[in-house]
Design an enzyme around this catalytic site. Structure first.
Site, PDB file in Angstrom:
ATOM      1  N   TYR A 162       0.838  -1.210   0.000  1.00  0.00           N
ATOM      2  CA  TYR A 162       0.000   0.000   0.000  1.00  0.00           C
ATOM      3  C   TYR A 162       0.873   1.261   0.000  1.00  0.00           C
ATOM      4  CZ  TYR A 162      -3.322   3.419   2.015  1.00  0.00           C
ATOM      5  OH  TYR A 162      -4.094   4.523   2.272  1.00  0.00           O
ATOM      6  N   LYS A 166       1.287   4.144  -2.874  1.00  0.00           N
ATOM      7  CA  LYS A 166       0.913   5.536  -2.585  1.00  0.00           C
ATOM      8  C   LYS A 166       2.120   6.471  -2.767  1.00  0.00           C
ATOM      9  CE  LYS A 166      -3.505   5.383  -1.356  1.00  0.00           C
ATOM     10  NZ  LYS A 166      -4.565   6.208  -1.961  1.00  0.00           N
TER      11      LYS A 166
END
Ligand SMILES: NC(=O)c1ccc[n+]([C@@H]2O[C@H](COP(=O)([O-])OP(=O)(O)OC[C@H]3O[C@@H](n4cnc5c(N)ncnc54)[C@H](OP(=O)(O)O)[C@@H]3O)[C@@H](O)[C@H]2O)c1
Length: 277
Positions: A162, A166
């Site tokens: 994640y 990002k």
């Protein structure tokens, strides 16, 4: 307390918010709509899209729904086509939909799920910016906000896929800001821990402990993020592009000082089974 500053207005503009059926995306859709924009929202669950559109309309917002997965390029093209046909324009894009899977140490990350994370969190935002640019923004200008995360400013257990996706989105934000100026402004908002479904596995049962470690004394609410997005897409931010606006209740400040609300979050991340969806 009132600031005395005029509320930003977006009358006559059209916005697309991915993942607008709940949480931060729905709060953003409400804020942009209340400021006068027509708002298109997306989400995978058609019933969720229908309900959120109904809620927005009830609040007086001119709202449109487009159900589908942002990892599907045909869905993205259909959304942009639908919104530009309905509104005749597309001034604002908020890339908000994301996945926080796969969860766990990177050495155990399933390559297929890693690919899905990048398709959802990085490729989809780029595809949408390309579509919006070609459909409206190249000629008429516009504003894009990518929802990143405070987590990219450090590292945390089990959220490597994640966080890496990002971080790529944050770099994409800066790259696009350089390439699309002066027609289009492209900025990031990086939230700290916000009370939504996506983060429930982190805050549920630990909220007070996490809040006690935060300089501003509470976890975030979706509206905290929506207010930042509204400002960034408004004319008030006309000289702002390529920015990464941290909206995190001071999490990063505390982390920099060495005793972190982030650490309470990290304890949760270390102990949690992970997100459910
Ligand atoms: N909450 C936090 O603490 C936090 C912190 C930092 C950053 N963020 C970021 O904030 C953004 C919003 O998260 P949130 O916390 O508001 O999550 P949320 O409450 O779970 O809402 C996620 C929204 O995105 C939609 N969505 C999820 N995957 C999708 C996909 N593949 N295609 C289309 N729509 C999809 C969901 O609808 P469906 O399920 O129907 O698809 C829903 O509308 C994300 O980018 C997240 O990374 C959140």
């Amino acid at each position: 307390m009132t600031s005395g500053a005029a509320e930003p207005r977006l009358d006559g503009r059209a916005a697309l918010v991915t993942g607008g059926t709940r949480g931060i995306g729905l709060a953003v859709a409400h804020r942009l709509g209340a400021a006068g924009a027509a708002v298109g929202i997306t989400g995978r669950d058609p019933e969720g899209v229908r309900q959120a559109v109904g809620e927005l309309e009830k609040a007086g917002v001119r709202a449109f729904g487009c159900a589908g997965d942002v990892a599907d390029p045909a869905h993205l093209a259909a959304c942009v086509r639908q919104l530009t046909e309905e509104c005749g324009r597309l001034d604002i894009l908020v890339n908000n939909a994301a996945t926080n899977q796969p969860y766990g140490p990177l050495m155990e990350a399933d390559p297929d799920r890693w690919t899905t994370a990048f398709a959802t969190n990085v490729e989809a935002p780029l595809r949408l910016v390309q579509l919006a640019w070609r459909a409206w923004m190249r000629e008429h200008g516009g504003a894009v906000v990518n929802i990143c995360t405070e987590g990219t400013h450090g590292v945390g257990p089990n959220v490597g896929a994640y966080g890496t996706s990002k971080a790529a989105l944050l770099h994409l934000t800066r790259q696009l800001a350089g390439e699309l100026a002066p027609r289009v402004r492209v900025n990031a908002v990086s939230p700290g821990l916000v009370r939504t479904e996506m983060a429930r596995f982190v805050w549920e049962g630990a909220e007070q402990r996490i809040a006690d470690g935060l300089p501003l004394g509470r976890i975030g609410e979706p509206e905290d993020i929506a207010d930042a997005v509204l400002w960034l897409v408004s004319d008030g931010a006309r000289w702002v592009t390529g920015a990464d606006l941290l909206v995190d209740g001071g999490t990063r400040v505390r982390a920099a000082a060495g005793s972190s609300a982030g650490y309470a979050v990290h304890e949760q991340l270390r102990a949690a089974d992970g997100p459910t969806a």
